[in-house]
Design an enzyme around this catalytic site. Structure first.
Site, mmCIF file in Angstrom:
data_model
loop_
_atom_site.group_PDB
_atom_site.id
_atom_site.type_symbol
_atom_site.label_atom_id
_atom_site.label_comp_id
_atom_site.label_asym_id
_atom_site.label_seq_id
_atom_site.Cartn_x
_atom_site.Cartn_y
_atom_site.Cartn_z
ATOM 1 N N ARG A 15 0.833 -1.211 0.000
ATOM 2 C CA ARG A 15 0.000 0.000 0.000
ATOM 3 C C ARG A 15 0.870 1.265 0.000
ATOM 4 N NH1 ARG A 15 -0.492 4.653 2.694
ATOM 5 N NH2 ARG A 15 -0.065 3.581 4.664
ATOM 6 N N ASP A 16 1.510 1.545 1.113
ATOM 7 C CA ASP A 16 2.316 2.771 1.201
ATOM 8 C C ASP A 16 3.482 2.697 0.214
ATOM 9 O OD1 ASP A 16 2.901 5.233 2.222
ATOM 10 O OD2 ASP A 16 3.529 4.558 4.202
ATOM 11 N N HIS A 207 5.529 4.684 12.741
ATOM 12 C CA HIS A 207 5.553 4.591 11.264
ATOM 13 C C HIS A 207 6.608 5.603 10.795
ATOM 14 C CE1 HIS A 207 3.295 4.228 7.283
ATOM 15 N NE2 HIS A 207 4.013 5.341 7.091
ATOM 16 N N HIS A 209 9.486 7.102 8.207
ATOM 17 C CA HIS A 209 10.115 7.195 6.882
ATOM 18 C C HIS A 209 11.587 7.522 7.091
ATOM 19 C CE1 HIS A 209 6.540 7.129 4.103
ATOM 20 N NE2 HIS A 209 5.977 7.175 5.299
ATOM 21 N N CYS A 240 4.716 9.121 0.536
ATOM 22 C CA CYS A 240 3.335 9.573 0.389
ATOM 23 C C CYS A 240 3.235 10.527 -0.795
ATOM 24 C CB CYS A 240 2.878 10.280 1.660
ATOM 25 S SG CYS A 240 1.211 10.922 1.521
ATOM 26 N N ASN A 249 9.531 4.333 3.133
ATOM 27 C CA ASN A 249 9.369 3.917 4.523
ATOM 28 C C ASN A 249 10.650 3.188 4.927
ATOM 29 O OD1 ASN A 249 6.577 3.795 3.175
ATOM 30 N ND2 ASN A 249 6.099 3.706 5.346
HETATM 31 C C1 LIG Z 1 -10.652 11.429 0.742
HETATM 32 C C2 LIG Z 1 -10.884 11.793 -0.704
HETATM 33 C C3 LIG Z 1 -11.759 10.749 -1.390
HETATM 34 C C4 LIG Z 1 -11.617 13.126 -0.708
HETATM 35 O O1 LIG Z 1 -11.630 13.645 -2.022
HETATM 36 P P1 LIG Z 1 -12.772 14.641 -2.494
HETATM 37 O O2 LIG Z 1 -12.472 14.997 -3.916
HETATM 38 O O3 LIG Z 1 -12.900 15.742 -1.503
HETATM 39 O O4 LIG Z 1 -14.035 13.648 -2.374
HETATM 40 P P2 LIG Z 1 -15.546 13.856 -2.657
HETATM 41 O O5 LIG Z 1 -16.285 13.197 -1.522
HETATM 42 O O6 LIG Z 1 -15.874 15.279 -2.989
HETATM 43 O O7 LIG Z 1 -15.758 12.967 -3.971
HETATM 44 C C5 LIG Z 1 -15.121 13.316 -5.198
HETATM 45 C C6 LIG Z 1 -15.085 12.082 -6.091
HETATM 46 O O8 LIG Z 1 -14.312 11.048 -5.480
HETATM 47 C C7 LIG Z 1 -15.123 9.871 -5.303
HETATM 48 N N1 LIG Z 1 -14.742 9.244 -4.036
HETATM 49 C C8 LIG Z 1 -14.884 9.762 -2.801
HETATM 50 N N2 LIG Z 1 -14.418 8.882 -1.904
HETATM 51 C C9 LIG Z 1 -13.991 7.796 -2.595
HETATM 52 C C10 LIG Z 1 -13.414 6.569 -2.184
HETATM 53 N N3 LIG Z 1 -13.165 6.278 -0.904
HETATM 54 N N4 LIG Z 1 -13.086 5.681 -3.131
HETATM 55 C C11 LIG Z 1 -13.312 5.949 -4.447
HETATM 56 N N5 LIG Z 1 -13.853 7.123 -4.888
HETATM 57 C C12 LIG Z 1 -14.191 8.023 -3.952
HETATM 58 C C13 LIG Z 1 -16.556 10.402 -5.298
HETATM 59 O O9 LIG Z 1 -17.441 9.356 -5.636
HETATM 60 C C14 LIG Z 1 -16.465 11.475 -6.338
HETATM 61 O O10 LIG Z 1 -16.422 10.864 -7.624
HETATM 62 P P3 LIG Z 1 -16.955 11.633 -8.937
HETATM 63 O O11 LIG Z 1 -18.402 11.946 -8.646
HETATM 64 O O12 LIG Z 1 -16.103 12.872 -9.078
HETATM 65 O O13 LIG Z 1 -16.722 10.649 -10.030
HETATM 66 C C15 LIG Z 1 -9.577 11.963 -1.501
HETATM 67 O O14 LIG Z 1 -8.882 13.063 -1.023
HETATM 68 C C16 LIG Z 1 -8.678 10.740 -1.390
HETATM 69 O O15 LIG Z 1 -9.010 9.680 -1.904
HETATM 70 N N6 LIG Z 1 -7.520 10.895 -0.751
HETATM 71 C C17 LIG Z 1 -6.647 9.768 -0.510
HETATM 72 C C18 LIG Z 1 -5.244 10.220 -0.395
HETATM 73 C C19 LIG Z 1 -4.351 9.046 -0.077
HETATM 74 O O16 LIG Z 1 -4.701 7.891 -0.274
HETATM 75 N N7 LIG Z 1 -3.146 9.366 0.407
HETATM 76 C C20 LIG Z 1 -2.171 8.354 0.749
HETATM 77 C C21 LIG Z 1 -2.523 7.604 1.993
HETATM 78 S S1 LIG Z 1 -2.125 8.458 3.496
HETATM 79 C C22 LIG Z 1 -0.459 8.135 3.710
HETATM 80 O O17 LIG Z 1 0.181 7.605 2.859
HETATM 81 C C23 LIG Z 1 0.159 8.436 5.046
HETATM 82 C C24 LIG Z 1 0.340 7.214 5.917
HETATM 83 C C25 LIG Z 1 -1.007 6.581 6.292
HETATM 84 O O18 LIG Z 1 1.081 6.209 5.249
HETATM 85 C C26 LIG Z 1 1.060 7.579 7.232
HETATM 86 C C27 LIG Z 1 2.222 8.550 7.046
HETATM 87 O O19 LIG Z 1 3.263 8.183 6.469
HETATM 88 O O20 LIG Z 1 2.062 9.691 7.476
#
Ligand SMILES: CC(C)(COP(=O)([O-])OP(=O)([O-])OC[C@H]1O[C@@H](n2cnc3c(N)ncnc32)[C@H](O)[C@@H]1OP(=O)([O-])[O-])[C@@H](O)C(=O)NCCC(=O)NCCSC(=O)C[C@@](C)(O)CC(=O)[O-]
Length: 298
Positions: A15-16, A207, A209, A240, A249
């Protein structure tokens, strides 16, 4: 505090690790990676995420990956879910454990999940309710605990606040993410000290990096503070997409080598893990980010 005799490693490579890769990676290759990691003895593997494919295209096939992996008894296969839509996708894919992810920094929260910290916590409430109703365990993440790429220094009290909110809403464990790897052992110990005033230490995970080369030292510092769960990524894959400059990581191989040297049990086979890491690096055409793996290849 004595070092723990057992440590659980949470493998976040699929995933990450893969979420930041630019080139397409087939479902079959992701499945092979997860299966290799299962065979190496990891007890917890974060397989993918149910996030918007517009935001993180690489995770788009997560449901297919879950459908095709050989799930072994005793291994937790988890997914990230940022909202109820993501949770419902995970549930439909048969996922048994999910993680919600918040940040200690407002700017990172906006860049990563397009909402403020408090909005994100509100979004998690229905996820927690649905998870409870379906018997699904939820892990929590807090990003930017030791620094933010946009906001700079982060107050440990702010980390403690967000972590405590996640714990109070039902996350069984909260992983503290040093997203950009700027933390040092001293800052890590201070952070754990502050956060553990709100959440028991055995409910915390680290966690780290390795951007600044501090990750192993920070893990050792966390062990001294009584933390015994760490996230790591095979071959040091990852970073990320919403934290510019965040390199991989900490590599699982390097953490395992250190833990083996400390006589701490994990149940993971180092040689098989190195093979799994090298296979995915060859496939991606990238250097192996594990120093242990590189040393063993010479
Ligand atoms: C949270 C949102 C969805 C908000 O994104 P948004 O654009 O504000 O969402 P929305 O609710 O306005 O919806 C917009 C569109 O996204 C769709 N949508 C809405 N939700 C989903 C969903 N769950 N799955 C699939 N589709 C989705 C929704 O259906 C719509 O589709 P459209 O009508 O435009 O076709 C977006 O910002 C997002 O997906 N962000 C994810 C970012 C991410 O994955 N980052 C990496 C993980 S975090 C990380 O790596 C850190 C960590 C955990 O490892 C720890 C560390 O190191 O710090």
């Amino acid at each position: 505090m004595p070092l723990p005799s057992n440590v659980r490693l949470v493998e976040v490579g699929p995933r990450d690790g893969l979420q930041n890769e630019k080139q397409p990676i087939s479902v079959a290759d992701k499945v092979r990676l997860v299966d290799d990691l299962s065979s190496a003895g990891l007890s917890y593997i974060e397989v993918g995420s149910f996030v918007s494919p517009k935001w993180v295209p690489q995770m788009a096939g997560s449901a297919e990956v879950f459908a095709q992996i050989q799930q072994q008894p005793g291994i937790t296969y988890a997914a990230l879910t940022p909202n109820l839509k993501g949770f419902e996708g995970a549930l439909a894919a048969g996922v048994k454990e999910v993680a919600v992810f918040a940040a200690a920094s407002e700017a990172f929260s906006q860049k990563n999940i397009n909402c403020s910290i408090s909005e994100s916590l509100e979004r998690f409430v229905p996820v927690m309710e649905a998870a409870k109703a379906n018997g699904i365990r939820v892990r929590g993440y807090v990003s930017c605990v030791l620094g933010c790429p946009y906001d700079g220094a982060i107050d440990p009290q702010q980390v403690a606040h967000v972590a405590a909110e996640l714990f109070a809403m039902g996350c069984y464990e909260v992983s503290l993410g040093d997203t950009i790897g700027t933390g040092t052992p001293g800052a890590t110990r201070q952070l754990i000290d502050v956060v553990s005033a709100r959440i028991p230490r055995d409910k915390l995970a680290g966690h780290f990096h390795d951007t600044y080369g501090q990750a192993l030292a920070n893990i050792y510092a966390s062990l001294l503070e009584g933390v015994s769960v760490f996230d790591s990524s095979v071959a040091g894959l990852g970073g990320c997409p919403y934290a510019k400059g965040a390199s991989g990581n900490v590599s699982t191989e390097d953490v395992l080598y250190m833990l083996n040297g400390l006589g701490i049990n994990t149940g993971i086979d180092l040689d098989q893990l190195i093979s799994a890491g090298q296979r995915i690096c060859t496939l991606l055409g990238r250097d192996n980010g594990s120093r242990v793996a590189r040393a063993r290849q010479h």
